[in-house]
Design an enzyme around this catalytic site. Structure first.
Site, PDB file in Angstrom:
ATOM      1  N   HIS A   1       0.534  -1.230   0.031  1.00  0.00           N
ATOM      2  CA  HIS A   1       0.150   0.423  -0.095  1.00  0.00           C
ATOM      3  C   HIS A   1       0.570   1.636  -0.358  1.00  0.00           C
ATOM      4  CE1 HIS A   1      -3.872  -1.922   1.608  1.00  0.00           C
ATOM      5  NE2 HIS A   1      -3.374  -2.340   0.809  1.00  0.00           N
TER       6      HIS A   1
ATOM      7  N   CYS B   1       5.103  11.610  -8.007  1.00  0.00           N
ATOM      8  CA  CYS B   1       5.163  13.187  -9.297  1.00  0.00           C
ATOM      9  C   CYS B   1       3.946  11.869 -10.279  1.00  0.00           C
ATOM     10  CB  CYS B   1       6.011  13.030  -9.923  1.00  0.00           C
ATOM     11  SG  CYS B   1       5.461  13.893 -11.284  1.00  0.00           S
TER      12      CYS B   1
ATOM     13  N   CYS C   1       8.580  18.588  -8.668  1.00  0.00           N
ATOM     14  CA  CYS C   1       9.214  17.274  -8.510  1.00  0.00           C
ATOM     15  C   CYS C   1      11.098  17.110  -8.743  1.00  0.00           C
ATOM     16  CB  CYS C   1       8.517  16.575 -10.127  1.00  0.00           C
ATOM     17  SG  CYS C   1       9.936  15.081 -10.668  1.00  0.00           S
TER      18      CYS C   1
ATOM     19  N   CYS D   1      11.005  16.101 -12.838  1.00  0.00           N
ATOM     20  CA  CYS D   1      10.193  17.132 -14.443  1.00  0.00           C
ATOM     21  C   CYS D   1       9.997  18.341 -13.566  1.00  0.00           C
ATOM     22  CB  CYS D   1       9.522  15.978 -15.133  1.00  0.00           C
ATOM     23  SG  CYS D   1       8.071  15.338 -13.960  1.00  0.00           S
TER      24      CYS D   1
ATOM     25  N   GLY E   1      -2.144  -8.667  12.445  1.00  0.00           N
ATOM     26  CA  GLY E   1      -2.534  -7.690  12.763  1.00  0.00           C
ATOM     27  C   GLY E   1      -3.121  -7.276  11.800  1.00  0.00           C
TER      28      GLY E   1
END
Ligand code: APR
Length: 229
Positions: free
Chosen positions: A104, A112, A131, A134, A170
């Site tokens: 995740h 970016c 970024c 770029c 968990g």
């Protein structure tokens, strides 16, 4: 005997990081549609950035607990492969010395959306951040939101199909595809064990269920595995 482990928020609970669905959990205080979906980000990006800034700040002060350390010891000392997959976006497995697959994403990382570059997020992200690759101002936390495809799924599928023992720790067994890993591992012939504070939504699918706080159950289970190794 290859071991594949899946962890969820419960492994970090005793480090002081809130879980999502327990009493007082993150999704009882925040509307996940607002702060953890691409649509929520499109509607109100500032709110989403602030939410992850808050979570990143909370996690910055947290220390790994006995469960994280026990899993790192297992990875270091077990004579066969131990693949550690986590749904957690914190970095407590790494802080304990483990290598984990973050399906995740990680809230310590920024991404970016123009060029897909990833870098270490500043403690406080802002919509004006550029970024480093770029220079676009299209950055977001590198976490997987509801409605998005989790990361590393082909690699995870390979681990599940070659597991001899699958262990979930968990996690409430509510969010797919992770909640379906026990079925996949069972289908591939693995024995399965759940370690959780209370039976999860998919507890009935495991061969064994060990109940209790992760800081107690995980070190005890790791000791047992290493003794039998
Ligand atoms: N020790 C062991 N288990 C615990 C502990 C503890 N100290 N405290 C809580 N738990 C258990 C709870 O009983 C619960 O079953 O951890 C589980 C946490 O469940 P969730 O809050 O649903 O967290 P998780 O399963 O990791 O959520 C999955 O949902 O919101 C998304 O992307 C987010 O990765 C997250 C995913």
């Amino acid at each position: 005997m290859k071991i594949v482990i899946l962890t969820g928020a419960g492994v970090s609970a005793e480090s002081g990081l809130g879980t999502f669905r327990d009493k007082g959990g993150v999704w009882t205080k925040y509307d996940l549609q607002e702060v953890a979906t691409p649509e929520g980000f499109a509607r109100n990006p500032e709110k989403v950035i602030d939410f992850y800034n808050m979570r990143r700040r909370n996690a910055a002060g947290a220390k790994p607990n006995a469960a994280h350390f026990a899993l790192a010891r297992l990875q270091a000392e077990y004579r066969h492969e131990v693949a550690l997959i986590t749904q957690n976006v914190d970095s407590l497995h790494e802080a304990a010395g483990s290598e984990a697959i973050h399906m995740h994403g990680a809230h310590g990382q920024a991404r970016c959306t123009t060029c897909d570059a990833r870098w270490t997020a500043p403690l406080v992200m802002s919509l004006e951040d550029t970024c480093p690759e770029c220079s676009a101002t299209t950055t977001r936390p590198d976490v997987v939101w509801f409605g998005e495809v989790p990361l590393y799924l082909p690699e995870i599928a390979e681990h599940l199909h070659t597991a001899d023992l699958f262990v979930a720790i968990g996690t409430s067994g509510t969010v797919y595809p992770a909640a379906g890993f026990v079925a996949e591992a069972t289908g591939a012939g693995a024995r399965t064990v759940e370690l959780n504070l209370e039976p999860s939504n998919v507890a009935g699918q495991f061969d064994d269920v060990i109940l209790g706080p992760a800081t107690e159950t995980v070190p005890a289970w790791v000791d047992q595995v290493l003794q039998a190794d």
